[in-house]
Design an enzyme around this catalytic site. Structure first.
Site, PDB file in Angstrom:
ATOM      1  N   GLU A  84       0.835  -1.203   0.000  1.00 18.23           N
ATOM      2  CA  GLU A  84       0.000   0.000   0.000  1.00 18.23           C
ATOM      3  C   GLU A  84       0.870   1.253   0.000  1.00 18.23           C
ATOM      4  O   GLU A  84       0.606   2.224  -0.734  1.00 18.23           O
ATOM      5  CB  GLU A  84      -0.904  -0.005   1.225  1.00 18.23           C
ATOM      6  CG  GLU A  84      -1.733   1.248   1.416  1.00 18.23           C
ATOM      7  CD  GLU A  84      -2.095   1.493   2.858  1.00 18.23           C
ATOM      8  OE1 GLU A  84      -2.337   2.662   3.204  1.00 18.23           O
ATOM      9  OE2 GLU A  84      -2.116   0.522   3.642  1.00 18.23           O
ATOM     10  N   ASP A  97       0.731   3.837  -3.113  1.00 17.57           N
ATOM     11  CA  ASP A  97       0.347   5.226  -2.893  1.00 17.57           C
ATOM     12  C   ASP A  97       1.287   6.169  -3.639  1.00 17.57           C
ATOM     13  O   ASP A  97       0.859   7.134  -4.285  1.00 17.57           O
ATOM     14  CB  ASP A  97       0.356   5.518  -1.396  1.00 17.57           C
ATOM     15  CG  ASP A  97       0.018   6.965  -1.080  1.00 17.57           C
ATOM     16  OD1 ASP A  97      -1.132   7.372  -1.288  1.00 17.57           O
ATOM     17  OD2 ASP A  97       0.918   7.702  -0.636  1.00 17.57           O
ATOM     18  N   ASP A 140      -7.136   1.215   0.568  1.00 23.33           N
ATOM     19  CA  ASP A 140      -5.797   0.682   0.833  1.00 23.33           C
ATOM     20  C   ASP A 140      -5.510  -0.544  -0.033  1.00 23.33           C
ATOM     21  O   ASP A 140      -4.382  -0.732  -0.512  1.00 23.33           O
ATOM     22  CB  ASP A 140      -5.662   0.302   2.309  1.00 23.33           C
ATOM     23  CG  ASP A 140      -5.624   1.521   3.229  1.00 23.33           C
ATOM     24  OD1 ASP A 140      -5.486   2.652   2.717  1.00 23.33           O
ATOM     25  OD2 ASP A 140      -5.752   1.335   4.453  1.00 23.33           O
ATOM     26  N   GLU A 158      -4.522   0.511  -3.526  1.00 18.60           N
ATOM     27  CA  GLU A 158      -3.132   0.984  -3.583  1.00 18.60           C
ATOM     28  C   GLU A 158      -2.156  -0.187  -3.476  1.00 18.60           C
ATOM     29  O   GLU A 158      -1.118  -0.202  -4.155  1.00 18.60           O
ATOM     30  CB  GLU A 158      -2.881   1.994  -2.463  1.00 18.60           C
ATOM     31  CG  GLU A 158      -3.591   3.319  -2.691  1.00 18.60           C
ATOM     32  CD  GLU A 158      -3.375   4.318  -1.576  1.00 18.60           C
ATOM     33  OE1 GLU A 158      -3.512   5.519  -1.838  1.00 18.60           O
ATOM     34  OE2 GLU A 158      -3.070   3.892  -0.425  1.00 18.60           O
TER      35      GLU A 158
END
Length: 246
Positions: free
Chosen positions: A50, A54, A123, A126
């Site tokens: 994650e 991101d 999440d 990502e």
């Protein structure tokens, strides 16, 4: 074949990738609650992926907006990016991929509605992007992101998405002063699988708004909304006080 395996196979078909390292996909779809309940057992949760996803997401969306909208200012591009990659937007895309049903998740988290929780879905998206980047490279990650987020970006441009209060609050405050706006998590309550965070907005050393949510991002948005609404109210009732928000 289990139901979970069926959902994961459908996801693979949707995104159309042959995985060189299938364990990356498994990790991307493993929530931390599953690892905690199973006491590890060789599983790795998706938080590191994650983190990577991101960063990849921010780069690819920034590049896309920069190229697609050459006449937009830095501030406009920043606002568009924030709305495109915010938690509600990513959760919406994750629902379209049915990521919630693909997640390995602890029983407690599942019972509390974790498969539909926006923070977990965002999440997971990502993390999936991070896995795609590691397994297939930047070009494949770019194709995946733009295919999934183009409808969101179209809605952002048309003004059809929920407001991004963090960006709006910063723009409002910095019209009069360059002083930074920051956020602090003031409190965490509840068990690990159902935490509630309370965030505060700090401006000029004072808390000007507070809000709660099931993720830090959601709590910060709610705190920004609280501060923004207070500013709107003060606009109609008198000058801004310098003290801490009530």
């Amino acid at each position: 074949m289990s139901k979970l395996d069926e959902y994961v196979n459908r996801l693979k078909a949707k995104i159309g990738f042959e995985w060189s390292n299938p364990s990356l996909l498994t990790q991307a779809l493993t929530h931390s609650s599953c690892v905690h309940e199973s006491r590890g057992q060789g599983l790795h949760h998706n938080q590191r992926l994650e983190f990577l996803g991101d960063a990849v997401l921010e780069l690819l969306i920034s590049e896309y907006l920069y190229q697609r909208f050459p006449d937009r200012t830095e501030g406009e591009l920043t606002k568009m990016r924030a709305a495109s990659v915010c938690e509600p937007s990513l959760a919406k895309v994750a629902r379209g991929l049915d990521l919630g049903r693909c997640l390995r998740m602890g029983r407690g988290e599942e019972r509390s509605g974790g498969r539909e929780r926006p923070s977990i879905l965002a999440d997971a998206f990502e993390a999936l992007l991070g896995a795609i980047y590691l397994d297939h490279g930047l070009e494949a990650a770019r194709r995946f992101v733009l295919e999934q987020l183009n409808p969101i970006i179209t809605d952002v441009v048309a003004g059809r998405l929920d407001r991004d209060y963090k960006t709006e609050l910063q723009e409002r405050l910095q019209q009069n002063s360059p002083d930074p706006v920051s956020y602090v998590i003031m409190k965490e309550t509840g068990p690990d699988h159902d935490k509630v965070f309370t965030a505060g907005v700090i401006y000029r050393g004072q808390i000007i708004g507070q809000g709660s949510g099931h993720s830090k991002k959601e709590a910060e948005q709610q705190a920004a909304k609280d501060a923004f609404n207070r500013l709107d109210a003060l606009k109609h009732t008198g000058p801004k006080p310098s003290g801490v928000a009530e």
